[in-house]
Design a protein around this motif. Structure first.
Motif, mmCIF file in Angstrom:
data_model
loop_
_atom_site.group_PDB
_atom_site.id
_atom_site.type_symbol
_atom_site.label_atom_id
_atom_site.label_comp_id
_atom_site.label_asym_id
_atom_site.label_seq_id
_atom_site.Cartn_x
_atom_site.Cartn_y
_atom_site.Cartn_z
ATOM 1 N N ARG A 78 0.824 -1.201 0.000
ATOM 2 C CA ARG A 78 0.000 0.000 0.000
ATOM 3 C C ARG A 78 0.866 1.263 0.000
ATOM 4 O O ARG A 78 0.618 2.210 -0.757
ATOM 5 N N LYS A 79 1.925 1.271 0.809
ATOM 6 C CA LYS A 79 2.832 2.426 0.851
ATOM 7 C C LYS A 79 3.530 2.609 -0.492
ATOM 8 O O LYS A 79 3.709 3.731 -0.966
ATOM 9 N N HIS A 80 3.934 1.510 -1.081
ATOM 10 C CA HIS A 80 4.599 1.587 -2.383
ATOM 11 C C HIS A 80 3.662 2.173 -3.441
ATOM 12 O O HIS A 80 4.058 3.052 -4.219
ATOM 13 N N HIS A 81 2.427 1.706 -3.475
ATOM 14 C CA HIS A 81 1.457 2.228 -4.446
ATOM 15 C C HIS A 81 1.194 3.714 -4.214
ATOM 16 O O HIS A 81 1.037 4.485 -5.165
ATOM 17 N N GLU A 82 1.176 4.107 -2.955
ATOM 18 C CA GLU A 82 0.980 5.520 -2.650
ATOM 19 C C GLU A 82 2.147 6.354 -3.188
ATOM 20 O O GLU A 82 1.949 7.412 -3.791
ATOM 21 N N LYS A 83 3.368 5.863 -3.003
ATOM 22 C CA LYS A 83 4.541 6.579 -3.530
ATOM 23 C C LYS A 83 4.485 6.670 -5.050
ATOM 24 O O LYS A 83 4.807 7.703 -5.643
ATOM 25 N N VAL A 84 4.075 5.579 -5.674
ATOM 26 C CA VAL A 84 3.975 5.577 -7.143
ATOM 27 C C VAL A 84 2.936 6.597 -7.595
ATOM 28 O O VAL A 84 3.166 7.351 -8.564
ATOM 29 N N ARG A 85 1.787 6.662 -6.927
ATOM 30 C CA ARG A 85 0.762 7.648 -7.282
ATOM 31 C C ARG A 85 1.273 9.078 -7.121
ATOM 32 O O ARG A 85 1.028 9.942 -7.966
ATOM 33 N N VAL A 86 2.006 9.331 -6.034
ATOM 34 C CA VAL A 86 2.550 10.668 -5.805
ATOM 35 C C VAL A 86 3.537 11.027 -6.910
ATOM 36 O O VAL A 86 3.502 12.140 -7.463
#
Length: 98
Positions: A78-86
């Motif tokens: 989830r954290k990784h996907h959030e970083k990718v979205r940012v």
């Protein structure tokens, strides 16, 4: 603290009474042999119960660890996907500014 959580997760069992055979004054070696054999069988039964309980406890602990690692994996994902979205959002805004 972790140990307390693991111990708390284990089911409560009521202690079973162990019936100890008292050695009786034997009149013959055959009766003494019979008494020893009964005692040994009782010990083997108790040992089997302990081994079974231990295996069940280990299975329970393995399940707990697997569940915890799965939860951690999902959190990291989830954290990784959030970083990718940012990053994607920042790229989009940078390209619009140019």
């Amino acid at each position: 603290m972790k140990r307390d959580l693991v111990v708390a997760a284990l089911p409560r069992t009521t202690p079973k009474r162990v019936v100890k055979l008292s050695p009786k004054p034997s009149a013959s070696p055959a009766s003494e042999l019979s008494w020893r054999l009964e005692r040994l069988e009782g010990q083997m039964q108790k040992l089997s119960e302990l081994v079974r309980d231990h295996a069940e406890d280990m299975d329970r602990l393995v399940k707990i660890v697997a569940e915890n690692s799965d939860i951690l994996r999902r959190q990291l994902l989830r954290k990784h996907h959030e970083k990718v979205r940012v990053r994607k959002h920042l790229r989009d805004t940078d390209s619009k500014l140019d």
